[in-house]
Design an enzyme around this catalytic site. Structure first.
Site, short mmCIF file in Angstrom:
data_model
loop_
_atom_site.label_atom_id
_atom_site.label_comp_id
_atom_site.label_asym_id
_atom_site.label_seq_id
_atom_site.Cartn_x
_atom_site.Cartn_y
_atom_site.Cartn_z
N TRP A 56 0.83 -1.21 0.00
CA TRP A 56 0.00 0.00 0.00
C TRP A 56 0.86 1.26 0.00
O TRP A 56 1.83 1.38 0.75
CB TRP A 56 -0.89 0.04 1.21
CG TRP A 56 -1.94 -1.01 1.40
CD1 TRP A 56 -2.66 -1.22 2.54
CD2 TRP A 56 -2.45 -1.97 0.46
NE1 TRP A 56 -3.56 -2.25 2.37
CE2 TRP A 56 -3.45 -2.73 1.09
CE3 TRP A 56 -2.14 -2.27 -0.88
CZ2 TRP A 56 -4.15 -3.75 0.45
CZ3 TRP A 56 -2.83 -3.30 -1.52
CH2 TRP A 56 -3.82 -4.01 -0.86
N ASN A 169 -6.99 -0.54 -4.71
CA ASN A 169 -7.09 -1.94 -4.30
C ASN A 169 -8.54 -2.37 -4.37
O ASN A 169 -9.38 -1.90 -3.60
CB ASN A 169 -6.57 -2.12 -2.86
CG ASN A 169 -6.79 -3.54 -2.37
OD1 ASN A 169 -6.38 -4.49 -3.02
ND2 ASN A 169 -7.46 -3.68 -1.23
N GLU A 170 -8.85 -3.20 -5.36
CA GLU A 170 -10.16 -3.80 -5.56
C GLU A 170 -11.28 -2.77 -5.70
O GLU A 170 -12.32 -2.85 -5.02
CB GLU A 170 -10.46 -4.79 -4.42
CG GLU A 170 -9.41 -5.90 -4.31
CD GLU A 170 -9.77 -6.99 -3.34
OE1 GLU A 170 -9.38 -8.14 -3.58
OE2 GLU A 170 -10.44 -6.68 -2.33
N GLU A 281 -3.87 -10.99 -6.58
CA GLU A 281 -4.02 -11.59 -5.26
C GLU A 281 -4.59 -12.98 -5.46
O GLU A 281 -5.52 -13.17 -6.24
CB GLU A 281 -4.99 -10.80 -4.36
CG GLU A 281 -4.54 -9.42 -3.98
CD GLU A 281 -5.56 -8.74 -3.03
OE1 GLU A 281 -6.37 -9.46 -2.41
OE2 GLU A 281 -5.53 -7.50 -2.93
N TRP A 320 -1.45 -13.87 -1.66
CA TRP A 320 -1.87 -13.14 -0.46
C TRP A 320 -1.76 -14.11 0.70
O TRP A 320 -2.45 -15.12 0.71
CB TRP A 320 -3.29 -12.65 -0.60
CG TRP A 320 -3.71 -11.79 0.55
CD1 TRP A 320 -4.11 -12.20 1.80
CD2 TRP A 320 -3.73 -10.37 0.59
NE1 TRP A 320 -4.39 -11.14 2.60
CE2 TRP A 320 -4.16 -9.98 1.89
CE3 TRP A 320 -3.42 -9.36 -0.32
CZ2 TRP A 320 -4.30 -8.65 2.27
CZ3 TRP A 320 -3.56 -8.05 0.05
CH2 TRP A 320 -4.00 -7.70 1.34
#
Length: 352
Positions: A56, A169-170, A281, A320
Site C-alpha cells: 500500500w 485496491n479492488e 491476489e 496473499w
C-alpha cells in the site's frame, strides 16, 4: 519495465511477475521499533525466490495508525520517509514494487475517508464522481510520483524499483452497476498518472468481475456482476497497462472446477485484449496441504499461459499474503517463513 504486447520486458529480456502481497510495509516502517521487521520480510521474499511485492502507498485519515495522508491534501513527512525506506530497501534486494494508491475497503481509510472529507459527497461510492474526492486523489498521486526519495535521491517517477502504480485496491462501484462511473474514473486517473509518469506501468487493482451484461462469462456469486466493473471494458484504455484479477474461492464459494474456469477465462480475455494479466491476489484457507495443492494448480495455469509462445496471456501472480513471523494471521491467508513446504513450492516456480 515496459509492456510488450501481452508480456513485460526489462530491456531485451522478458519479465514475469512472481511475488507476494505485504500491504503493511509503509506503516510498519514508520515505527522505529518495527522497521527491522520490514527488512526481515523483504529478506524472506528474496529467500522465497520472489521478484515483486505489492504493497500500500496509502493510509488515509487522522484515525489511522501512521497515516500517510491524515487530512485531505496533507501528507505526513515522517510516513513519506517510511515509504522512501520501503522503496530503497526493496531496490537494494533486487525486488520490484507494485504500489496501490487507494483502498476500496475502509481499512487504511479508503474511499469512504475521501468521501467523508468532501462537503459534496454523501456516500462512499461518491468517491468516484465527486469533484473534491477526485481532486484529492489526483493530488495524492502527484505527491508520490514527484517525490524525491530521501534515501536514494531519486524521484519516484524515475525509480526502476517501482514496477507499477495501481489505481486502487479492488475498486468497485455498486451504486452504478452499469459500470460507467468506475470506467470514467479509471480512464481519468490512468491518464493522469501516465501524464505525470510515463516511465511506469499503470494497473487497475481490480478483482476481475464481469459486467452482468457480459454474455457467457462466469461470475462466481452472480451478484458480483452488479459491482460496477467489467474485466474487459475496464482494461481497454491505452493508459492502462496491467490487467488485474484476484482469486479467492473461500470468499466467493468456488469449488476447484469453478476456480480453474475463473482463471482460464481471465487469461483468455487478456490474450484477446493483447495485454499482460497479473493474478494480483490469490489466497486459500484451510490445511496447508490443501493450500499448496491449490497454489500449484493456479500457478501452473498462469505459468503455462505466460510461456505460451503463440499468445502469452499472463504476466505473473502474487499470493496473499507474506507475513512477518510476528504478524498475526488475522485473515487466515498468511504465508510465513516457517511454512517450509510452501517455501519449497514457491522456489520451484522461481526456477520455472
Amino acid at each position: 519495465m515496459t509492456r510488450d504486447g501481452a508480456g513485460l520486458r526489462v530491456g531485451d529480456r522478458p519479465y514475469r511477475v512472481f511475488g507476494c502481497n505485504t500491504y503493511y510495509l509503509m506503516a510498519w516502517a514508520a515505527d522505529p521499533n518495527l522497521r527491522r521487521h520490514v527488512d526481515e520480510v523483504l529478506d524472506t521474499a528474496v529467500q522465497f525466490g520472489l521478484n515483486t511485492v505489492r504493497t500500500w502507498a496509502f493510509n488515509d485519515g487522522e484515525d489511522q495508525w501512521n497515516a500517510l495522508q491524515p487530512r485531505p491534501g496533507e501528507h505526513d513527512e515522517r510516513v513519506l520517509e517510511a515509504l522512501d525506506y520501503v522503496v530503497w530497501q526493496a531496490g537494494r534486494r533486487g525486488l520490484r514494487l507494485i504500489l496501490a494508491l487507494v483502498n476500496h475497503w475502509d481499512d487504511y481509510g479508503g474511499r469512504r475517508r475521501y468521501a467523508a472529507w468532501s462537503s459534496t459527497a454523501k456516500r462512499a461510492d461518491d468517491f468516484y464522481r465527486d469533484a473534491a474526492c477526485r481532486r484529492c486523489y489526483r493530488h495524492h498521486a502527484r505527491t508520490l510520483v514527484e517525490r524525491t526519495n530521501s534515501y536514494t535521491g531519486r524521484v519516484y517517477r524515475d525509480d526502476p524499483t517501482i514496477l507499477a502504480w495501481e489505481l486502487g485496491n479492488e475498486p468497485r462501484c455498486a451504486r452504478d452497476p452499469s459500470g460507467l462511473t468506475l470506467q470514467y474514473w479509471l480512464e481519468e486517473m490512468s491518464a493522469h498518472l501516465k501524464e505525470l509518469d510515463p516511465n511506469h506501468l499503470v494497473g487497475t487493482g481490480l478483482e476481475g468481475f464481469w459486467g452482468k451484461w457480459r454474455e457467457g462469462r462466469y461470475n462466481p456469486p452472480r451478484w458480483l456482476g452488479g459491482q460496477g466493473s467489467d474485466f474487459l471494458w475496464n482494461h481497454q484504455p491505452d493508459t492502462i497497462d496491467l490487467m488485474s484479477f484476484h482469486v479467492y474461492p473461500d470468499h466467493w464459494h468456488m469449488d476447484e472446477k469453478a476456480t480453474m474456469r475463473w482463471i482460464r477465462e481471465h487469461l483468455d480475455a487478456a490474450a484477446e485484449l493483447g495485454k499482460p494479466a497479473v493474478m494480483g491476489e490469490f489466497g486459500k484457507r484451510g490445511p496447508r496441504a490443501l493450500r499448496e495443492r491449490c497454489f500449484r494448480k493456479w500457478l501452473d495455469a498462469t505459468t503455462s499461459a505466460a510461456t505460451d509462445t503463440e499468445h502469452p496471456a499472463a504476466a505473473g501472480a502474487l499470493f496473499w499474503a507474506l507475513y512477518h513471523d510476528d504478524y498475526p494471521d488475522y485473515d487466515r491467508f498468511g504465508v510465513y517463513r516457517r511454512h517450509e513446504s510452501t517455501v519449497d513450492l514457491l522456489r520451484s516456480y522461481t526456477a520455472r
